[in-house]
Motif scaffolding. Structure first.
Motif, PDB file in Angstrom:
ATOM      1  N   LEU A  50     -49.392   1.929 116.559  1.00 29.07           N
ATOM      2  CA  LEU A  50     -48.382   0.997 117.068  1.00 29.07           C
ATOM      3  C   LEU A  50     -46.969   1.578 116.983  1.00 29.07           C
ATOM      4  CD1 LEU A  50     -49.910  -2.302 115.642  1.00 29.07           C
ATOM      5  CD2 LEU A  50     -49.692  -1.710 118.053  1.00 29.07           C
ATOM      6  N   SER A  51     -46.828   2.686 116.224  1.00 26.37           N
ATOM      7  CA  SER A  51     -45.528   3.351 116.136  1.00 26.37           C
ATOM      8  C   SER A  51     -45.454   4.554 117.082  1.00 26.37           C
ATOM      9  CB  SER A  51     -45.259   3.806 114.692  1.00 26.37           C
ATOM     10  OG  SER A  51     -46.218   4.777 114.305  1.00 26.37           O
ATOM     11  N   LEU A  52     -46.427   4.628 118.006  1.00 24.88           N
ATOM     12  CA  LEU A  52     -46.490   5.752 118.937  1.00 24.88           C
ATOM     13  C   LEU A  52     -45.202   5.923 119.735  1.00 24.88           C
ATOM     14  CD1 LEU A  52     -48.457   7.890 120.284  1.00 24.88           C
ATOM     15  CD2 LEU A  52     -48.863   6.154 122.022  1.00 24.88           C
ATOM     16  N   ILE A  53     -44.608   4.819 120.151  1.00 26.47           N
ATOM     17  CA  ILE A  53     -43.398   4.897 120.987  1.00 26.47           C
ATOM     18  C   ILE A  53     -42.236   5.512 120.221  1.00 26.47           C
ATOM     19  CG2 ILE A  53     -41.847   3.598 122.522  1.00 26.47           C
ATOM     20  CD1 ILE A  53     -44.828   3.515 123.280  1.00 26.47           C
ATOM     21  N   GLN A  54     -42.035   5.071 118.984  1.00 25.97           N
ATOM     22  CA  GLN A  54     -40.918   5.583 118.189  1.00 25.97           C
ATOM     23  C   GLN A  54     -41.268   6.864 117.446  1.00 25.97           C
ATOM     24  OE1 GLN A  54     -39.547   2.329 115.663  1.00 25.97           O
ATOM     25  NE2 GLN A  54     -37.832   2.004 117.053  1.00 25.97           N
ATOM     26  N   GLY A  55     -42.532   7.237 117.459  1.00 28.24           N
ATOM     27  CA  GLY A  55     -42.962   8.440 116.750  1.00 28.24           C
ATOM     28  C   GLY A  55     -42.495   9.713 117.436  1.00 28.24           C
ATOM     29  N   SER A  56     -42.934  10.830 116.891  1.00 23.22           N
ATOM     30  CA  SER A  56     -42.503  12.133 117.406  1.00 23.22           C
ATOM     31  C   SER A  56     -43.224  12.480 118.709  1.00 23.22           C
ATOM     32  CB  SER A  56     -42.814  13.211 116.371  1.00 23.22           C
ATOM     33  OG  SER A  56     -44.222  13.361 116.225  1.00 23.22           O
ATOM     34  N   PRO A  57     -42.623  13.381 119.520  1.00 24.94           N
ATOM     35  CA  PRO A  57     -43.311  13.855 120.727  1.00 24.94           C
ATOM     36  C   PRO A  57     -44.679  14.450 120.405  1.00 24.94           C
ATOM     37  CG  PRO A  57     -41.012  14.500 120.783  1.00 24.94           C
ATOM     38  CD  PRO A  57     -41.266  13.918 119.413  1.00 24.94           C
ATOM     39  N   ARG A  58     -44.802  15.029 119.217  1.00 27.28           N
ATOM     40  CA  ARG A  58     -46.073  15.631 118.813  1.00 27.28           C
ATOM     41  C   ARG A  58     -47.201  14.601 118.824  1.00 27.28           C
ATOM     42  NH1 ARG A  58     -47.311  18.619 112.999  1.00 27.28           N
ATOM     43  NH2 ARG A  58     -49.444  19.261 113.490  1.00 27.28           N
ATOM     44  N   ALA A  59     -46.918  13.380 118.368  1.00 31.65           N
ATOM     45  CA  ALA A  59     -47.933  12.323 118.340  1.00 31.65           C
ATOM     46  C   ALA A  59     -48.367  11.951 119.749  1.00 31.65           C
ATOM     47  CB  ALA A  59     -47.392  11.101 117.612  1.00 31.65           C
ATOM     48  N   ARG A  60     -47.419  11.912 120.679  1.00 32.85           N
ATOM     49  CA  ARG A  60     -47.757  11.557 122.063  1.00 32.85           C
ATOM     50  C   ARG A  60     -48.492  12.705 122.760  1.00 32.85           C
ATOM     51  NH1 ARG A  60     -42.844   9.014 121.062  1.00 32.85           N
ATOM     52  NH2 ARG A  60     -41.578  10.779 121.738  1.00 32.85           N
ATOM     53  N   ARG A  61     -48.113  13.954 122.457  1.00 29.41           N
ATOM     54  CA  ARG A  61     -48.856  15.107 122.992  1.00 29.41           C
ATOM     55  C   ARG A  61     -50.283  15.114 122.480  1.00 29.41           C
ATOM     56  NH1 ARG A  61     -44.246  18.033 121.762  1.00 29.41           N
ATOM     57  NH2 ARG A  61     -45.210  18.793 119.850  1.00 29.41           N
ATOM     58  N   ARG A  62     -50.433  14.813 121.198  1.00 22.56           N
ATOM     59  CA  ARG A  62     -51.767  14.803 120.594  1.00 22.56           C
ATOM     60  C   ARG A  62     -52.653  13.766 121.275  1.00 22.56           C
ATOM     61  NH1 ARG A  62     -54.809  12.542 116.541  1.00 22.56           N
ATOM     62  NH2 ARG A  62     -56.135  13.989 115.396  1.00 22.56           N
ATOM     63  N   LEU A  63     -52.053  12.624 121.627  1.00 17.74           N
ATOM     64  CA  LEU A  63     -52.790  11.578 122.331  1.00 17.74           C
ATOM     65  C   LEU A  63     -53.331  12.123 123.655  1.00 17.74           C
ATOM     66  CD1 LEU A  63     -53.401   8.391 122.482  1.00 17.74           C
ATOM     67  CD2 LEU A  63     -51.425   8.353 124.003  1.00 17.74           C
ATOM     68  N   ILE A  64     -52.473  12.789 124.422  1.00 24.48           N
ATOM     69  CA  ILE A  64     -52.895  13.361 125.702  1.00 24.48           C
ATOM     70  C   ILE A  64     -54.000  14.384 125.488  1.00 24.48           C
ATOM     71  CG2 ILE A  64     -52.184  14.718 127.712  1.00 24.48           C
ATOM     72  CD1 ILE A  64     -49.332  13.698 127.255  1.00 24.48           C
ATOM     73  N   ASP A  65     -53.758  15.325 124.571  1.00 22.48           N
ATOM     74  CA  ASP A  65     -54.708  16.420 124.363  1.00 22.48           C
ATOM     75  C   ASP A  65     -56.066  15.917 123.886  1.00 22.48           C
ATOM     76  OD1 ASP A  65     -52.862  18.309 125.148  1.00 22.48           O
ATOM     77  OD2 ASP A  65     -52.187  18.751 123.113  1.00 22.48           O
ATOM     78  N   LEU A  66     -56.049  14.979 122.949  1.00 21.38           N
ATOM     79  CA  LEU A  66     -57.292  14.456 122.390  1.00 21.38           C
ATOM     80  C   LEU A  66     -58.119  13.728 123.447  1.00 21.38           C
ATOM     81  CD1 LEU A  66     -58.903  14.110 119.740  1.00 21.38           C
ATOM     82  CD2 LEU A  66     -57.710  11.946 119.408  1.00 21.38           C
ATOM     83  N   GLU A  67     -57.484  12.820 124.181  1.00 22.04           N
ATOM     84  CA  GLU A  67     -58.222  12.012 125.151  1.00 22.04           C
ATOM     85  C   GLU A  67     -58.619  12.808 126.389  1.00 22.04           C
ATOM     86  OE1 GLU A  67     -59.352   9.315 124.134  1.00 22.04           O
ATOM     87  OE2 GLU A  67     -58.056   9.120 122.366  1.00 22.04           O
TER      88      GLU A  67
END
Length: 366
Positions: free
Chosen positions: A121-138
């Motif tokens: 739920l903190s994905l939006i305010q989190g680091s770009p790394r967390a959002r990149r990881r989301l893309i890469d994982l899925e």
């Protein structure tokens, strides 16, 4: 996709435990630290061959034991399969229908899960790394080619950074070997960026519709943000070469897809800066359910959805919207300390499993 049952042996705080599951909604109920999340970890491990909590196998084995086993009967593309992960202090081995699977890439894809944790739920305010990881994982789950290319890119990137360190220590300049490494990275980057862009375009298309249903009023827009103005091997290689001096000075590759991000806008404003907490939670909810729909679109069947204590983090309106979206469609596992006060037919019809001290204490259907 369907998980019919799960057998745990010496896994976390479970010594020996068997579960059977409902094809739609399963709710794991219990106080904190009883083992609810351990069940979701086991299901995720069964699907992905790795834990979402640790990379160390020995941490998943019950204290004092020499091995651990996670096994489940699943249904994938209407075919019954038995999937098994055997843990030992040095690592793990994967099996499908008792056949030893040596490569992770050969194991992935039979069982696809989407995991939703409170910290997401903190994905939006989190680091770009967390959002990149989301893309890469899925994206890796639905595209073996992407997973292979990304692994190759990361290996080359590590090699380049080690060589930059060597050049720095020798007070040397860029040379032919650095050119070769940079050219190989540039070549892979073009393909990876295009695949990421296509994936994010689809994510945006579905997330926008879901956000409108969950929250309405504002317009959501998600795009892939790369710092390359031109996506071509020549342009990316030119950028690498331009940064040679700086990269050698810091012994690190300063540009590349490892620094890209998701750009999330709400009514034309940067959601990471201007979205309220409620708006952020609606965005993340829309993104997670969109991932479920993307898997269905790409491979032809819904993944399994794992919700770890997420309901307690959502208000009544968002809880209702989430449950409406998964009703009679996606096999879902929900962990919670209590279902008191949650009034929805999905909850009323669900299979409820009460967990206490690493054991199934009670099982109730409906």
């Amino acid at each position: 996709m369907l998980i019919k049952n799960l057998k745990l042996t010496h896994f976390r705080n479970y010594d020996q435990q068997a579960f059977s599951f409902d094809p739609f909604i399963n709710i794991l109920i219990g106080d904190n630290a009883q083992g609810k999340t351990n069940v979701l970890e086991a299901l995720s491990l069964l699907a992905n061959g790795r834990s979402f909590r640790t990379s160390k196998s020995h941490e998943m084995i019950t204290f004092g034991q020499e091995f651990g086993i996670v096994e489940g009967d699943v249904e994938s593309n209407n075919h019954p399969l038995t999937m098994r992960i055997v843990l030992n202090p040095k690592g793990k081995k994967a099996f499908i229908n008792k056949k030893d699977i040596n490569k992770l890439s050969d194991y992935l894809g039979y069982l696809n899960v989407i995991l939703f944790l409170p910290e997401d739920l903190s994905l939006i305010q989190g680091s770009p790394r967390a959002r990149r990881r989301l893309i890469d994982l899925e994206l890796s789950k639905i595209s073996p080619i992407y997973m292979y290319s990304l692994a190759k890119y990361n290996k080359l990137l590590r090699e380049r950074n080690l060589y930059l360190k060597t050049l720095k220590e020798k007070h040397a300049h860029g040379d032919l070997y650095l050119d070769v490494l940079s050219e190989q990275l540039a070549d892979l980057s073009v393909d990876l960026i295009h695949r990421r862009q296509a994936f994010v375009t689809l994510l945006d298309e579905i997330s926008v519709q879901l956000y409108d249903y969950i929250a309405g009023h504002e317009t959501l827009k998600i795009t892939y943000a790369t710092h390359y103005k031109e996506i071509s091997k020549e342009a990316i290689l030119e950028k690498y070469k331009k940064d040679y001096e700086k990269d050698i000075r810091y012994a690190s590759t300063s540009s590349g897809i490892q620094r890209d991000d998701l750009k999330i806008m709400l009514d034309g404003k940067d959601a990471t800066l201007y979205a309220s907490q409620g708006q952020q939670r609606s965005i993340v909810l829309a993104i997670k359910i969109a991932l479920v729909e993307i898997v269905k679109k790409e491979i032809g069947e819904y993944p399994v959805l794992l919700l770890d204590d997420v309901l307690s983090e959502l208000d009544d309106m968002r809880k209702t919207k989430l449950l409406n979206l998964i009703e009679d469609k996606v096999q879902t596992f929900i962990t919670t300390t209590s279902i008191d006060g949650i009034h929805h037919q999905v909850i009323e019809r669900a299979k409820k499993l009460t967990i206490e001290h690493g054991a199934l204490k009670e099982e109730q259907h409906g």
